[in-house]
Design an enzyme around this catalytic site. Structure first.
Site, mmCIF file in Angstrom:
data_model
loop_
_atom_site.group_PDB
_atom_site.id
_atom_site.type_symbol
_atom_site.label_atom_id
_atom_site.label_comp_id
_atom_site.label_asym_id
_atom_site.label_seq_id
_atom_site.Cartn_x
_atom_site.Cartn_y
_atom_site.Cartn_z
ATOM 1 N N SER A 28 83.961 47.669 24.303
ATOM 2 C CA SER A 28 82.508 47.797 24.167
ATOM 3 C C SER A 28 82.143 49.270 23.969
ATOM 4 O O SER A 28 81.291 49.617 23.154
ATOM 5 C CB SER A 28 81.796 47.301 25.433
ATOM 6 O OG SER A 28 81.559 45.919 25.369
ATOM 7 N N LYS A 80 74.332 44.880 35.363
ATOM 8 C CA LYS A 80 74.625 43.488 35.016
ATOM 9 C C LYS A 80 73.331 42.716 34.953
ATOM 10 O O LYS A 80 72.354 43.063 35.634
ATOM 11 C CB LYS A 80 75.515 42.864 36.097
ATOM 12 C CG LYS A 80 76.226 41.607 35.637
ATOM 13 C CD LYS A 80 77.484 41.956 34.870
ATOM 14 C CE LYS A 80 78.354 40.794 34.585
ATOM 15 N NZ LYS A 80 79.716 41.249 34.246
ATOM 16 N N LYS A 117 76.204 50.053 32.082
ATOM 17 C CA LYS A 117 76.839 49.161 31.107
ATOM 18 C C LYS A 117 77.252 47.885 31.803
ATOM 19 O O LYS A 117 77.766 47.919 32.920
ATOM 20 C CB LYS A 117 78.091 49.878 30.541
ATOM 21 C CG LYS A 117 78.800 49.131 29.435
ATOM 22 C CD LYS A 117 78.153 49.368 28.088
ATOM 23 C CE LYS A 117 78.676 48.422 27.012
ATOM 24 N NZ LYS A 117 78.010 47.113 27.036
ATOM 25 N N ASN A 120 86.643 32.957 26.645
ATOM 26 C CA ASN A 120 86.931 34.189 25.907
ATOM 27 C C ASN A 120 88.062 35.001 26.535
ATOM 28 O O ASN A 120 88.870 35.590 25.832
ATOM 29 C CB ASN A 120 85.662 35.035 25.802
ATOM 30 C CG ASN A 120 85.922 36.312 25.046
ATOM 31 O OD1 ASN A 120 86.067 37.378 25.636
ATOM 32 N ND2 ASN A 120 86.065 36.216 23.736
ATOM 33 N N LYS A 164 84.407 49.482 37.618
ATOM 34 C CA LYS A 164 85.250 49.185 36.441
ATOM 35 C C LYS A 164 85.158 50.290 35.389
ATOM 36 O O LYS A 164 86.168 50.732 34.853
ATOM 37 C CB LYS A 164 84.761 47.859 35.836
ATOM 38 C CG LYS A 164 85.737 47.195 34.908
ATOM 39 C CD LYS A 164 85.124 45.957 34.241
ATOM 40 C CE LYS A 164 84.756 44.873 35.239
ATOM 41 N NZ LYS A 164 84.324 43.630 34.534
ATOM 42 N N THR A 197 89.207 41.651 26.281
ATOM 43 C CA THR A 197 89.426 41.430 27.724
ATOM 44 C C THR A 197 90.777 40.750 27.940
ATOM 45 O O THR A 197 91.554 41.134 28.822
ATOM 46 C CB THR A 197 88.267 40.611 28.335
ATOM 47 O OG1 THR A 197 87.037 41.153 27.858
ATOM 48 C CG2 THR A 197 88.292 40.680 29.846
HETATM 49 N N1 GLU Z 1 80.987 41.200 30.778
HETATM 50 C C1 GLU Z 1 82.169 41.982 30.609
HETATM 51 C C2 GLU Z 1 82.665 42.486 31.942
HETATM 52 O O1 GLU Z 1 82.356 41.933 32.984
HETATM 53 C C3 GLU Z 1 81.975 43.080 29.565
HETATM 54 C C4 GLU Z 1 80.931 44.085 29.883
HETATM 55 C C5 GLU Z 1 80.650 45.056 28.735
HETATM 56 O O2 GLU Z 1 81.366 45.033 27.744
HETATM 57 O O3 GLU Z 1 79.700 45.822 28.870
HETATM 58 O O4 GLU Z 1 83.437 43.398 32.011
#
Ligand code: GLU
Length: 425
Positions: A359, A115, A79, A230, A103, A199
């Site tokens: 998410s 990513k 993810k 955001n 994370k 976030t």
């Molecule tokens: N891009 C965000 C992060 O770095 C969200 C990632 C997601 O929701 O999968 O945590």
């Protein structure tokens, strides 16, 4: 002059992935992680790089570099977001993917980490060009993505608009509707209520939890927030809603300071009517970005880009608490300086986990085909974030280390079990 050039060269060669490994190694050593498990985590599972030829509006053809790295799938499908920025490269995407593994483990989600990114400047591209680029990227990555395989989301330079294109293109390729293949979608396409602010909301929850631990009263506390996208804008708004005085804000165009506190609602209205930029805001005096980072406040929230807190400015930071809204805002060699000053740092891998947590709730709702109210989502988010914070705090106390390393240990405890249970090495 020679020193400046040398410094610039060092920065240009500083590897973000090495910064991840530096923290991982430290946590692995303290925790006593088996070398073979550490070795597995030091290597991403899969890295894909594609070239994307795109017809530009002026008739020319430009070839863009696209990346997707799956770092780990030990705890579930990978993810993580997709970033559109000029500094996107294999090392950065690898680092960001590894951070997602950590994370998701900290947030206690059934996900691994991944990513993606495209090297481009979305601010200089038309909507049509961005749509063609997003669709080309999705087609190229259609065998990487999947509801139970690898689930993208927005990151820097992308948002719900890009996720809608991605979803539509993915569905065309697969010939069926898979709303859960991406998160951060518009609500009409299966997005979750509360996802956009999540976030920033997580940053607020983590800030309040940390303030309680260190005996800072949030009703009299002051803060500076770097970044008004955001993450930063919602973090500033939500911190202000808890009576925290936001003395400084910034975006990529300008930074502003107001001793009495910035009116965040006014700043949000200004940005919305000013082409999405802060430059020209009259609710504070203009300062430099470094002045924002070193402002005399209790709480500093770096919520813009990576690498802003360095060994060069860490010594000047006056905040007692740093809550990292961005991914990787503190360089590894600044960690010790902040620790020595007694500054508590709530690390990115914990502090900005609210986004991926919601998410996950979006993905769960897509799989159920049943949707929750915003209050339900927020309540689940707040409880999950509070628990993640407690776990990281507990491990930092137990292992007598910083919250950052305590957070990595929290993740390693889970990853270690998962890797051993699955075996196959
Ligand atoms: N891009 C965000 C992060 O770095 C969200 C990632 C997601 O929701 O999968 O945590």
């Amino acid at each position: 002059m020679a020193t400046t050039a040398k410094k610039a060269e060092e920065v240009a060669h500083a590897s973000m992935f090495d910064a991840v490994l530096a923290r991982l190694d430290k946590a692995a050593e303290l925790f006593g992680l088996a070398p073979e498990v550490a070795e597995i985590l030091r290597h991403p599972k899969r890295e894909v790089k594609v070239s994307l030829p795109i017809k530009m509006d002026d008739g020319s053809v430009k070839v863009f570099e696209g990346y997707r790295t799956v770092h780990s799938t030990h705890l579930g499908p990978s993810k993580g977001g997709i970033r559109y920025a000029m500094d996107v490269n294999d090392d950065e995407v690898r680092a960001l993917a590894a951070w997602m593994t950590v994370k998701c483990a900290i947030a206690n989600l059934p996900y691994g980490g991944g990513k993606g990114g495209i090297k481009c400047d979305p601010r200089k591209m038309s909507v049509g060009e961005l749509e063609r680029l997003t669709r080309a990227y999705t087609r190229a990555m259609s065998d990487v993505f999947g509801v139970n395989k690898d689930i993208p989301a927005p990151d820097m330079g992308t948002g719900k608009r890009e996720m809608a294109w991605l979803l539509d293109e993915y569905n065309r390729v697969q010939g069926e509707d898979s709303p859960g293949v991406t998160t951060g979608k518009p609500i009409t396409l299966g997005g979750s209520k509360g996802r956009e602010a999540a976030t920033g909301r997580g940053v607020m929850v983590a800030s309040l939890a940390a303030m309680k631990k260190i005996g800072l009263n949030h009703k009299t506390a002051t803060a500076a927030v770097q970044g008004f996208g955001n993450v930063g804008s919602h973090a500033a708004r939500l911190l202000a809603s808890k009576n925290i005085t936001i003395k400084a804000i910034s975006d990529h165009t300008a930074a502003y300071y107001n001793e009495k506190g910035i009116d965040i609602e006014a700043a949000l209205k200004f940005v919305a009517s000013n082409g999405n930029v802060l430059k020209g805001f009259t609710g504070g005096q203009e300062i430099s970005n470094n002045e924002l980072l070193t402002a005399n406040v209790d709480l500093l929230v770096p919520a813009a880009i990576q690498g802003v807190i360095t060994s060069a400015n860490a010594g000047d930071i006056k905040a007692k608490l740093i809550v990292e809204g961005a991914n990787g805002p503190t360089e590894a060699d600044a960690d010790q300086i902040l620790n020595d000053k007694g500054i508590v740092v709530v690390p990115d891998v914990l502090a900005n986990g609210g986004g991926v947590t919601v998410s996950y709730f979006e993905w769960v709702q897509n799989r159920m085909g049943h949707y929750w109210t915003e209050d339900e989502v927020n309540a689940k988010h707040d409880a999950s974030m509070a628990q993640a914070f407690e776990n990281c705090w507990f491990n930092s106390q137990q292992y007598k280390t910083s919250m950052r390393i305590g957070a990595y240990i929290t993740a390693l405890k889970k990853l270690d079990k998962a890797i051993r249970y699955k075996g196959n090495y």
